[in-house]
Write a protein that holds these residues in place. Sequence first.
Motif, PDB file in Angstrom:
ATOM      1  N   LEU A 110       0.823  -1.203   0.000  1.00 35.44           N
ATOM      2  CA  LEU A 110       0.000   0.000   0.000  1.00 35.44           C
ATOM      3  C   LEU A 110       0.865   1.263   0.000  1.00 35.44           C
ATOM      4  CD1 LEU A 110      -2.818  -1.086   2.473  1.00 35.44           C
ATOM      5  CD2 LEU A 110      -2.952  -0.925  -0.014  1.00 35.44           C
ATOM      6  N   GLY A 169       2.774   1.510  -3.405  1.00 28.27           N
ATOM      7  CA  GLY A 169       1.831   1.814  -4.481  1.00 28.27           C
ATOM      8  C   GLY A 169       1.385   3.265  -4.475  1.00 28.27           C
ATOM      9  N   SER A 196       2.600   5.960  -7.296  1.00 26.52           N
ATOM     10  CA  SER A 196       1.598   6.631  -8.123  1.00 26.52           C
ATOM     11  C   SER A 196       1.656   8.145  -7.929  1.00 26.52           C
ATOM     12  CB  SER A 196       0.198   6.093  -7.822  1.00 26.52           C
ATOM     13  OG  SER A 196      -0.177   6.395  -6.498  1.00 26.52           O
ATOM     14  N   THR A 205      -3.153  -0.553  -6.762  1.00 29.90           N
ATOM     15  CA  THR A 205      -2.634  -0.799  -5.411  1.00 29.90           C
ATOM     16  C   THR A 205      -3.588  -1.615  -4.537  1.00 29.90           C
ATOM     17  OG1 THR A 205      -1.266   1.179  -5.540  1.00 29.90           O
ATOM     18  CG2 THR A 205      -1.732   0.335  -3.349  1.00 29.90           C
ATOM     19  N   ARG A 217      -3.443  -5.623  -3.013  1.00 30.59           N
ATOM     20  CA  ARG A 217      -3.693  -5.943  -1.609  1.00 30.59           C
ATOM     21  C   ARG A 217      -4.678  -7.101  -1.488  1.00 30.59           C
ATOM     22  NH1 ARG A 217      -6.275  -6.656   2.699  1.00 30.59           N
ATOM     23  NH2 ARG A 217      -6.108  -5.485   4.602  1.00 30.59           N
TER      24      ARG A 217
END
Length: 128
Positions: free
Chosen positions: A19, A22, A26, A87, A91
């Motif tokens: 997390l 990601g 981004s 992302t 997960r």
Amino acid sequence: MQSTHDETRKVELVIGKILRVGVITSAIVILIGMALYFMNGAGYPTIVKNGQSMIDFPKRFSDIFAGIIAGKSYAVIMLGVFLLILTPVLRVVVSIYAFYKEHDNLYVIITTIVLIILMIAMFLGYRS
């Protein structure tokens, strides 16, 4: 029993890293796209639709990657948005693995259904 707890903790750490990495990745890609926008502009033609000027955004993966190679800012921003959407999907995939390792079949099934729903939603969004 302790090894299962340790493995669960490791998976939780991996999920946290996914997390964080990601979102940070981004954000960096989107900021690079914004910098390109301020330096070069959108890089895409403006179209007139219903009397309003609009920029023709890249909508397909091939358009996004071609735009990135050409250095078009909106394509880079769209890549950043795609990474941000990807992302939580990653997960969910890691969660399926974690539940499988814990032999928690009910949660494997539930999380797999969630992944299928996410994939269907992304496919339908891609088609429209």
